[in-house]
Design a protein around this motif. Structure first.
Motif, PDB file in Angstrom:
ATOM      1  N   LEU A  65     -13.156 112.074 -40.053  1.00  0.00           N
ATOM      2  CA  LEU A  65     -11.881 111.364 -40.058  1.00  0.00           C
ATOM      3  C   LEU A  65     -10.726 112.331 -39.836  1.00  0.00           C
ATOM      4  N   ALA A  66     -10.747 113.458 -40.527  1.00  0.00           N
ATOM      5  CA  ALA A  66      -9.682 114.453 -40.378  1.00  0.00           C
ATOM      6  C   ALA A  66      -9.602 114.956 -38.944  1.00  0.00           C
ATOM      7  N   ALA A  67     -10.765 115.173 -38.317  1.00  0.00           N
ATOM      8  CA  ALA A  67     -10.781 115.674 -36.944  1.00  0.00           C
ATOM      9  C   ALA A  67     -10.199 114.642 -35.976  1.00  0.00           C
ATOM     10  N   LEU A  68     -10.549 113.380 -36.153  1.00  0.00           N
ATOM     11  CA  LEU A  68     -10.045 112.328 -35.268  1.00  0.00           C
ATOM     12  C   LEU A  68      -8.539 112.145 -35.428  1.00  0.00           C
ATOM     13  N   LEU A  69      -8.058 112.175 -36.650  1.00  0.00           N
ATOM     14  CA  LEU A  69      -6.630 112.005 -36.879  1.00  0.00           C
ATOM     15  C   LEU A  69      -5.846 113.211 -36.352  1.00  0.00           C
ATOM     16  N   ALA A 128      -6.583 114.889 -33.805  1.00  0.00           N
ATOM     17  CA  ALA A 128      -6.557 114.748 -32.350  1.00  0.00           C
ATOM     18  C   ALA A 128      -5.805 113.498 -31.916  1.00  0.00           C
ATOM     19  N   ASP A 129      -5.206 112.792 -32.868  1.00  0.00           N
ATOM     20  CA  ASP A 129      -4.469 111.552 -32.616  1.00  0.00           C
ATOM     21  C   ASP A 129      -5.354 110.478 -31.974  1.00  0.00           C
ATOM     22  N   ARG A 130      -6.622 110.491 -32.309  1.00  0.00           N
ATOM     23  CA  ARG A 130      -7.545 109.459 -31.830  1.00  0.00           C
ATOM     24  C   ARG A 130      -7.591 108.340 -32.875  1.00  0.00           C
ATOM     25  N   ALA A 146      -2.182  96.722 -35.194  1.00  0.00           N
ATOM     26  CA  ALA A 146      -1.718  96.891 -36.576  1.00  0.00           C
ATOM     27  C   ALA A 146      -2.605  97.879 -37.326  1.00  0.00           C
ATOM     28  N   MET A 147      -3.907  97.820 -37.068  1.00  0.00           N
ATOM     29  CA  MET A 147      -4.830  98.720 -37.763  1.00  0.00           C
ATOM     30  C   MET A 147      -4.647 100.165 -37.298  1.00  0.00           C
ATOM     31  N   THR A 148      -4.493 100.378 -35.991  1.00  0.00           N
ATOM     32  CA  THR A 148      -4.317 101.745 -35.502  1.00  0.00           C
ATOM     33  C   THR A 148      -2.980 102.327 -35.974  1.00  0.00           C
ATOM     34  N   ALA A 149      -1.977 101.467 -36.166  1.00  0.00           N
ATOM     35  CA  ALA A 149      -0.685 101.942 -36.674  1.00  0.00           C
ATOM     36  C   ALA A 149      -0.820 102.512 -38.086  1.00  0.00           C
ATOM     37  N   LEU A 150      -1.830 102.043 -38.825  1.00  0.00           N
ATOM     38  CA  LEU A 150      -2.043 102.496 -40.199  1.00  0.00           C
ATOM     39  C   LEU A 150      -3.206 103.473 -40.312  1.00  0.00           C
ATOM     40  N   ALA A 151      -3.725 103.943 -39.176  1.00  0.00           N
ATOM     41  CA  ALA A 151      -4.923 104.787 -39.195  1.00  0.00           C
ATOM     42  C   ALA A 151      -4.748 106.033 -40.056  1.00  0.00           C
ATOM     43  N   HIS A 152      -3.546 106.624 -40.038  1.00  0.00           N
ATOM     44  CA  HIS A 152      -3.331 107.851 -40.820  1.00  0.00           C
ATOM     45  C   HIS A 152      -3.511 107.626 -42.309  1.00  0.00           C
ATOM     46  N   THR A 153      -3.304 106.388 -42.775  1.00  0.00           N
ATOM     47  CA  THR A 153      -3.433 106.117 -44.207  1.00  0.00           C
ATOM     48  C   THR A 153      -4.889 106.005 -44.636  1.00  0.00           C
ATOM     49  N   LEU A 154      -5.825 105.976 -43.684  1.00  0.00           N
ATOM     50  CA  LEU A 154      -7.243 106.013 -44.053  1.00  0.00           C
ATOM     51  C   LEU A 154      -7.561 107.313 -44.785  1.00  0.00           C
TER      52      LEU A 154
END
Length: 255
Positions: free
Chosen positions: A132-136, A138-140, A170-178
């Motif tokens: 998850l950290a790697a994807l975030l 990379a802004d994926r 809406a979900m991708t807009a909140l992806a960083h909060t995962l």
């Protein structure tokens, strides 16, 4: 409302009576809890809010679980100094952490905190956190959402459909909060020793049709809480129906 570190936290308040604060899980905002709030505010003063990094709330770096506990503490102060709290999924884990930290929570109700039970779950949680950290980084964001959904058991074909639906934006807009929800979950296992210091009267509920690991976790949390009780909601899954959950919460909070 402004939290202790200066972060603005947006909230909604409706109804009259004893205050109840609803803490949502992954991808949730105050709007996500609107139906549940509308069912409870006939009897209670209900507060729903955008957790930091979501909706109209701010997001001060670096993130720490302690800041989210401070957000909840500020909401309790806004409610009058003490409040009942209802947490759902990872929001349940946050509510449990807040109670263990000694916040003035008069009664605590949690629905299916998604903890694991063994070394295999611990390893899976670590691998998920790293990916998850790697994807975030990379802004994926879409891939991060897909990773979360896959780990939660969503079939690939369902994810493919969701990617084409309006909800995906809406979900991708909140992806960083995962990553925030993952931090709230700690090691990913039931924090038994930490829960044992909690003195709040508590109810832990689960869905009768939820996967066995979630049901096991709910029972383990209830057993670890000194004043915990356990209840199964027949026919419910992890996506609990507000019309089923609300009467159970109402009876518990009114006692």
């Amino acid at each position: 409302m402004t939290s202790r570190d200066g972060t603005p936290i947006a909230y909604r308040r409706s109804g009259r009576g004893r205050p109840v604060i609803v803490v949502g899980g992954a991808f949730s905002t105050a709007e996500s809890s609107a139906t549940l709030a509308g069912l409870l505010d006939r009897r209670f003063d209900v507060i729903t809010y955008d957790r930091r990094g979501r909706g109209a709330s701010g997001d001060t770096a670096p993130y720490a679980v302690e800041r989210e506990i401070e957000d909840l503490a500020a909401l309790i102060a806004e409610a009058g100094g003490t409040a009942s709290v209802c947490g759902v999924s990872s929001g349940a884990a946050l509510a449990l952490e807040a109670a263990a930290a000694g916040l003035p929570i008069s009664q605590l109700a949690v629905y299916e905190p998604p903890y694991g039970s063994d070394a295999a779950d611990l390893g899976a949680a670590g691998a998920y956190r790293e990916r998850l950290a790697a994807l975030l980084a990379a802004d994926r964001r879409g891939d991060a959402v897909e990773l979360f959904l896959s780990r939660a058991g969503t079939p690939p074909e369902a994810i493919a459909v969701m990617r084409q639906a309006p909800v995906w934006h809406a979900m991708t807009a909140l992806a960083h909060t995962l990553a925030y929800d993952d931090a709230v979950m700690g090691t990913g296992l039931v924090p038994t020793e930490r829960l044992r210091v909690t003195r709040t009267r508590a109810m832990v509920t689960e869905g009768g049709c939820s996967p066995a690991p979630l049901r096991w976790a709910a029972k383990a949390v209830a057993d670890a809480l000194p004043r915990g009780r356990h209840r199964t909601l027949t026919g419910q899954t992890h996506e609990v129906t507000p019309q089923v959950l609300a009467p159970v919460l109402e009876d518990f909070f009114a006692a």
